[in-house]
Each structure stands twice: as C-alpha cells, then as structure tokens.
Design a protein around this motif. Structure first.
Motif, PDB file in Angstrom:
ATOM      1  N   ALA A 161       0.757  -1.183  -0.056  1.00  0.00           N
ATOM      2  CA  ALA A 161       0.007  -0.093   0.009  1.00  0.00           C
ATOM      3  C   ALA A 161       1.007   1.474   0.161  1.00  0.00           C
ATOM      4  CB  ALA A 161      -0.863  -0.076   1.180  1.00  0.00           C
ATOM      5  N   VAL A 162       1.983   1.194   0.802  1.00  0.00           N
ATOM      6  CA  VAL A 162       2.614   2.505   0.940  1.00  0.00           C
ATOM      7  C   VAL A 162       3.371   2.710  -0.549  1.00  0.00           C
ATOM      8  CG1 VAL A 162       4.955   3.366   1.924  1.00  0.00           C
ATOM      9  CG2 VAL A 162       3.052   2.116   3.320  1.00  0.00           C
ATOM     10  N   LEU A 163       3.985   1.431  -1.148  1.00  0.00           N
ATOM     11  CA  LEU A 163       4.720   1.745  -2.431  1.00  0.00           C
ATOM     12  C   LEU A 163       3.678   2.203  -3.381  1.00  0.00           C
ATOM     13  CD1 LEU A 163       6.974  -1.596  -1.988  1.00  0.00           C
ATOM     14  CD2 LEU A 163       7.708   0.727  -2.331  1.00  0.00           C
ATOM     15  N   GLU A 164       2.576   1.708  -3.373  1.00  0.00           N
ATOM     16  CA  GLU A 164       1.735   2.269  -4.582  1.00  0.00           C
ATOM     17  C   GLU A 164       1.187   3.585  -4.144  1.00  0.00           C
ATOM     18  OE1 GLU A 164       0.498   0.571  -7.091  1.00  0.00           O
ATOM     19  OE2 GLU A 164       0.342  -1.638  -6.706  1.00  0.00           O
ATOM     20  N   ALA A 165       1.072   3.988  -3.046  1.00  0.00           N
ATOM     21  CA  ALA A 165       0.656   5.475  -2.685  1.00  0.00           C
ATOM     22  C   ALA A 165       1.633   6.379  -3.242  1.00  0.00           C
ATOM     23  CB  ALA A 165       0.455   5.547  -1.268  1.00  0.00           C
ATOM     24  N   ASP A 166       2.880   5.901  -2.807  1.00  0.00           N
ATOM     25  CA  ASP A 166       4.277   6.582  -3.376  1.00  0.00           C
ATOM     26  C   ASP A 166       4.490   6.814  -4.656  1.00  0.00           C
ATOM     27  OD1 ASP A 166       4.372   7.389  -0.610  1.00  0.00           O
ATOM     28  OD2 ASP A 166       6.264   6.252  -0.501  1.00  0.00           O
ATOM     29  N   HIS A 167       3.661   5.746  -5.363  1.00  0.00           N
ATOM     30  CA  HIS A 167       4.207   5.743  -6.987  1.00  0.00           C
ATOM     31  C   HIS A 167       5.265   5.203  -7.360  1.00  0.00           C
ATOM     32  CE1 HIS A 167       0.091   7.552  -7.747  1.00  0.00           C
ATOM     33  NE2 HIS A 167       0.574   8.506  -7.125  1.00  0.00           N
ATOM     34  N   TYR A 168       6.010   4.519  -6.383  1.00  0.00           N
ATOM     35  CA  TYR A 168       7.233   3.920  -6.548  1.00  0.00           C
ATOM     36  C   TYR A 168       7.299   2.454  -6.762  1.00  0.00           C
ATOM     37  CZ  TYR A 168      12.370   3.897  -6.282  1.00  0.00           C
ATOM     38  OH  TYR A 168      13.590   3.768  -6.427  1.00  0.00           O
ATOM     39  N   VAL A 169       6.750   1.968  -7.947  1.00  0.00           N
ATOM     40  CA  VAL A 169       6.857   0.791  -8.529  1.00  0.00           C
ATOM     41  C   VAL A 169       7.294   0.462  -9.784  1.00  0.00           C
ATOM     42  CG1 VAL A 169       4.985  -0.028  -6.881  1.00  0.00           C
ATOM     43  CG2 VAL A 169       4.355   1.028  -9.043  1.00  0.00           C
ATOM     44  N   PRO A 170       8.228  -0.658 -10.256  1.00  0.00           N
ATOM     45  CA  PRO A 170       8.215  -0.708 -11.576  1.00  0.00           C
ATOM     46  C   PRO A 170       6.982  -0.700 -12.613  1.00  0.00           C
ATOM     47  CG  PRO A 170       9.566  -2.181  -9.997  1.00  0.00           C
ATOM     48  CD  PRO A 170       8.461  -1.443  -9.406  1.00  0.00           C
ATOM     49  N   PRO A 171       7.238  -0.643 -13.813  1.00  0.00           N
ATOM     50  CA  PRO A 171       6.210  -0.939 -14.739  1.00  0.00           C
ATOM     51  C   PRO A 171       5.634  -2.399 -14.569  1.00  0.00           C
ATOM     52  CG  PRO A 171       7.891   0.105 -15.969  1.00  0.00           C
ATOM     53  CD  PRO A 171       8.459  -0.426 -14.614  1.00  0.00           C
ATOM     54  N   ARG A 172       4.255  -2.732 -14.884  1.00  0.00           N
ATOM     55  CA  ARG A 172       3.680  -3.790 -14.709  1.00  0.00           C
ATOM     56  C   ARG A 172       3.738  -4.691 -16.106  1.00  0.00           C
ATOM     57  NH1 ARG A 172       1.983  -0.816 -10.669  1.00  0.00           N
ATOM     58  NH2 ARG A 172       1.057  -2.227  -8.716  1.00  0.00           N
ATOM     59  N   PRO A 173       3.905  -5.990 -16.160  1.00  0.00           N
ATOM     60  CA  PRO A 173       3.990  -7.002 -15.038  1.00  0.00           C
ATOM     61  C   PRO A 173       5.175  -6.770 -14.322  1.00  0.00           C
ATOM     62  CG  PRO A 173       4.053  -7.958 -17.130  1.00  0.00           C
ATOM     63  CD  PRO A 173       3.902  -6.684 -17.277  1.00  0.00           C
ATOM     64  N   LEU A 174       5.271  -7.627 -12.934  1.00  0.00           N
ATOM     65  CA  LEU A 174       6.552  -7.374 -12.207  1.00  0.00           C
ATOM     66  C   LEU A 174       7.206  -8.968 -12.332  1.00  0.00           C
ATOM     67  CD1 LEU A 174       4.887  -5.432  -9.287  1.00  0.00           C
ATOM     68  CD2 LEU A 174       6.223  -4.352 -10.846  1.00  0.00           C
ATOM     69  N   ILE A 175       8.483  -8.932 -11.853  1.00  0.00           N
ATOM     70  CA  ILE A 175       9.212  -9.918 -11.588  1.00  0.00           C
ATOM     71  C   ILE A 175      10.263  -9.815 -10.717  1.00  0.00           C
ATOM     72  CG2 ILE A 175      10.890  -9.645 -13.368  1.00  0.00           C
ATOM     73  CD1 ILE A 175      10.601 -12.537 -14.283  1.00  0.00           C
ATOM     74  N   GLY A 206      18.437 -11.415   3.411  1.00  0.00           N
ATOM     75  CA  GLY A 206      19.258 -12.922   3.780  1.00  0.00           C
ATOM     76  C   GLY A 206      20.379 -13.002   3.011  1.00  0.00           C
ATOM     77  N   GLY A 207      21.145 -11.941   2.741  1.00  0.00           N
ATOM     78  CA  GLY A 207      22.639 -12.107   2.077  1.00  0.00           C
ATOM     79  C   GLY A 207      22.353 -12.199   0.782  1.00  0.00           C
ATOM     80  N   ARG A 208      21.242 -11.951   0.035  1.00  0.00           N
ATOM     81  CA  ARG A 208      21.344 -11.954  -1.295  1.00  0.00           C
ATOM     82  C   ARG A 208      20.728 -10.690  -1.761  1.00  0.00           C
ATOM     83  NH1 ARG A 208      18.062 -16.468   0.643  1.00  0.00           N
ATOM     84  NH2 ARG A 208      19.125 -18.524   0.447  1.00  0.00           N
ATOM     85  N   ALA A 209      20.937 -10.506  -3.250  1.00  0.00           N
ATOM     86  CA  ALA A 209      20.662  -9.164  -3.906  1.00  0.00           C
ATOM     87  C   ALA A 209      19.193  -9.569  -4.355  1.00  0.00           C
ATOM     88  CB  ALA A 209      21.409  -8.940  -5.095  1.00  0.00           C
ATOM     89  N   VAL A 210      18.282  -8.926  -4.002  1.00  0.00           N
ATOM     90  CA  VAL A 210      16.858  -9.016  -4.566  1.00  0.00           C
ATOM     91  C   VAL A 210      16.102  -7.868  -4.997  1.00  0.00           C
ATOM     92  CG1 VAL A 210      14.584  -9.624  -3.421  1.00  0.00           C
ATOM     93  CG2 VAL A 210      16.444 -10.764  -2.569  1.00  0.00           C
ATOM     94  N   CYS A 211      15.701  -8.020  -6.209  1.00  0.00           N
ATOM     95  CA  CYS A 211      15.100  -6.859  -6.967  1.00  0.00           C
ATOM     96  C   CYS A 211      13.788  -7.268  -7.659  1.00  0.00           C
ATOM     97  CB  CYS A 211      15.953  -6.523  -8.036  1.00  0.00           C
ATOM     98  SG  CYS A 211      17.811  -6.124  -7.577  1.00  0.00           S
ATOM     99  N   VAL A 212      12.905  -6.271  -7.328  1.00  0.00           N
ATOM    100  CA  VAL A 212      11.769  -6.260  -8.173  1.00  0.00           C
ATOM    101  C   VAL A 212      11.612  -5.504  -9.405  1.00  0.00           C
ATOM    102  CG1 VAL A 212       9.111  -5.821  -8.004  1.00  0.00           C
ATOM    103  CG2 VAL A 212      10.360  -6.907  -5.936  1.00  0.00           C
ATOM    104  N   VAL A 213      11.271  -6.066 -10.565  1.00  0.00           N
ATOM    105  CA  VAL A 213      11.551  -5.178 -11.978  1.00  0.00           C
ATOM    106  C   VAL A 213      10.494  -5.509 -12.630  1.00  0.00           C
ATOM    107  CG1 VAL A 213      14.226  -5.203 -11.686  1.00  0.00           C
ATOM    108  CG2 VAL A 213      13.081  -6.964 -12.973  1.00  0.00           C
TER     109      VAL A 213
END
Length: 377
Positions: A161-175, A206-213
């Motif tokens: 909800a916070v990310l949506e409200a801030d319009h801080y999300v990558p273009p859909r669809p997401l992976i 968890g010691g890994r690089a994690v990205c939503v793009v």
C-alpha cells in the motif's frame, strides 16, 4: 539539487573553456556542460547510457579514485576510447559524494585545477543534502521490500500500500530476481546505476541481492548476473534466479519464492542464471523440505555419500539417457560389459532394481537432492 549543480558545472565550463562533468560515486552522470572540441567516446557513452561503460568503470576505479583525497590525473586509454582526464573527488566531512571531471585537451594548468577544486567544494554542499536523502530512501526501500516479500501477510500488504501510494513501483507486469555472491551491496548499487529511476526496487535480504523489476525488461536477470560477476573476486561464483511474472505487488511474494527456487537450481548447476519458467522438474525438487534427503533409503544414501563417485556418475548418466545402454556407454567411453558390471554394483550398494521404473525415479530424485544439498542451497 539538479539546477544548482548544473549552474556550478556550466559556470566552471565557461571559465575554463573546456567540458566539465559531475558523476555520483557510482559514475552515473549528474550534470554535464556543453562539449568543446571532439567528443570523448567514454563521456558520450556515460551520458547516453546514464552510467560509465564497464571497461571505463574498471579502468577509472583501478586508478584509485574511490579512495583519492586529491585530484587524480588519469592517462589516455585509446583501447576503450578514453582521453586523458583529471578526476577531482567531491568530498565533504570525509564523505565521498561524487567526482568532477575535466578532459585534458589541452592539459589542465594549476590555475584551472584550483578553480575546479573550488567548484568541487561548492558542488559538495549541493550534493550533501541529496546524498542524505538518497541514503534515507535506500534504507526505506530496504525496509519496504523486506516487508513486502516477508511471510507476514499484514506487513506485506502494508508495504504494498505504501509503495503504491508513493507511485514507487516498476512498470507492470512485475518479476522478482534474486542473486547470490560476495559483495552483494556493491552489486545492488551498480545494478541501480544501470536501471532507470523507479524501474526497480532493490534490497539485500538474507545475504542475497533481491530486486523487483518490470517483467518486460527481459535482460534484468542477466544484468544482475553480470553485475554480481563484476564485483566478486576472480574465481568466485555468482548466481541469479528469476521468478515468474505477476501483475500486482501483492503477488510478488510468490515470484520471490520462485526466484529463490530458480537460484537454487542455478547454484546446483553452476550456472549464472536460471529462470522459473525453464525449471521443469526442479520446480518440485526445490519445493521439498530440507529433511527430504534424510528420507531417502539408507543404501541409496550410502551410494551418494562419498567413495562411489564413479558409480554415481554412471547412474546419473544412465538415468539422464533414459536407461539407454548404448548411449550411456558411448557417453562414458565404456564397453557395454563394463557398464553392465557397474549397474549391477549400483544395485548391490544402493539396494535398488534399475529395471523398475519406480526405483529409477527414486534414484533420479535422490541424485538431484544430493546435488542441491552439496551446493549449499
């Protein structure tokens, strides 16, 4: 911030009659002047690509600019299209905020260097507040992404909800993509530098690089793999797993779980990149609990536990060739009589009957689980 910094760059460029460029600490251009004379190809590529090319980054960082306290004169490197230049570190209270660059064509004299250092000091005041804002933003992004992908449903929904409200999300669809290796935080910073602003969410989890793009950016997984390889010591492994595409932030936990499954397969196979869509049987194998290997019959575990490497290789090759004796013998460079002998020894040690489809299935699953266990996944 940008207008103030641009004014500093333009004013210095006019006074010196030469091009001026300011980068952040990741060599991503922040402000640049008009060009005087021929274009330096590295400068052009940096501006058009929003970050310095890899060859230029390695060369410039190899000149010690990340620890320099004074201007660094860098010779020309014609092989990568880079002219001689001077790097003036932009520092404030011991904190490195970026770099001011002058192309040395003609050579920069002492008076010009003094003016450039004054401009760098002025730029440091402008960049300081932006650096603080950027640090706060990255900390917040770390917290929000960790919550978004956590098993806590309420925390995940709140973060979405916070990310949506801030319009801080990558273009859909997401992976979701996840990578393992050393220097993960450096890899995340470099990956961010290559991706347009607000086209990714990145964190170390968890010691890994994690990205939503954005899933339509088909090269993102390969980009992360390349970025991880660029920061790990030579000879050190780096692996990346890609999840599946989802349409909403609330579904990214599923893509994250599948990205971790793909990462396990990449680690098992020693591959740079694995994708959920291409995993086939590994989808089920990676979903099994860590205790699954303990439930394999004792004889088969004895075969796989060490000391029978030749027999294990024979078994795996035989199963991968669907029990075809001719192709298995050819793959192993064995006479059929020798292959039959090994197969009988496998049956004796493991307590299985390779003529039974169920036993062959058990052996194949056990082999894959053993490899996943050895890979540390």
């Amino acid at each position: 911030m940008e207008a103030g910094l641009q004014e500093i760059v333009d004013a210095l460029s006019v006074r010196l009659g030469r091009p001026v460029l300011v980068d952040d600490v990741d060599l991503r251009p922040l402000a640049y002047s008009i060009q005087f004379g021929e274009l330096d190809s590295v400068r052009t590529a940096s501006i058009l690509g929003r970050t310095a090319p890899d060859a230029a980054r390695d060369t410039l960082f190899g000149q010690g600019i990340r620890s320099a306290l004074e201007p660094v004169r860098i010779p020309a490197f014609p092989g990568i299209g880079m002219e001689a230049r001077i790097c003036i570190p932009i520092l404030r209270a011991g904190r490195r905020l970026g770099f001011l660059w002058l192309i040395e064509d003609p050579p920069v004299d002492d008076g010009e260097l003094r003016l450039a250092r004054e401009a760098a000091t002025e730029a440091a005041g402008v960049l300081q507040s932006e650096a603080d804002t950027q640090l706060d933003r990255r900390r917040r992004e770390q917290e929000l992404l960790s919550a978004l992908l956590s098993p806590d449903t309420r925390a995940s929904a709140g973060a979405a909800a916070v990310l949506e409200a801030d319009h801080y999300v990558p273009p859909r669809p997401l992976i979701v993509i996840a990578g393992s290796g050393s220097a993960v935080s450096d890899a995340i910073d470099r990956f961010r530098a290559r991706v347009p602003v607000k086209h990714s969410l990145c964190a170390e989890i968890g010691g890994r690089a994690v990205c939503v793009v954005g899933a339509q950016a088909s090269m993102r997984g390969a980009q992360l793999a390349e970025t991880l390889r660029s920061v790990v010591p030579e000879g050190t492994a780096a692996h990346v797993g890609e999840g599946d595409a989802v349409s909403e932030l609330s579904e990214t936990r599923s893509s994250y779980r599948r990205a971790l499954a793909a990462l396990r397969m990449a680690e098992d196979r020693g591959e740079d990149l694995a994708r959920w869509d291409e995993m086939r049987a590994y989808r089920l194998l990676t979903a099994l609990p860590p205790t699954a290997y303990d439930d394999i019959p004792e004889g088969l575990r004895k075969l796989l536990s060490g000391g029978h490497e030749q027999l294990v290789l024979t078994l795996e090759t035989y199963l991968d060739h669907a029990g075809d004796v001719k192709s298995t013998a050819a793959e192993l460079w064995l006479h059929r009589t020798s292959l039959y002998y090994r197969l009988r020894r496998i049956e004796e040690v493991a307590g299985v009957d390779l003529n039974r489809g169920e036993d062959r299935l058990l052996c194949h699953v056990a082999l894959r689980l053993a490899r996943l266990q050895r890979s540390g996944a």
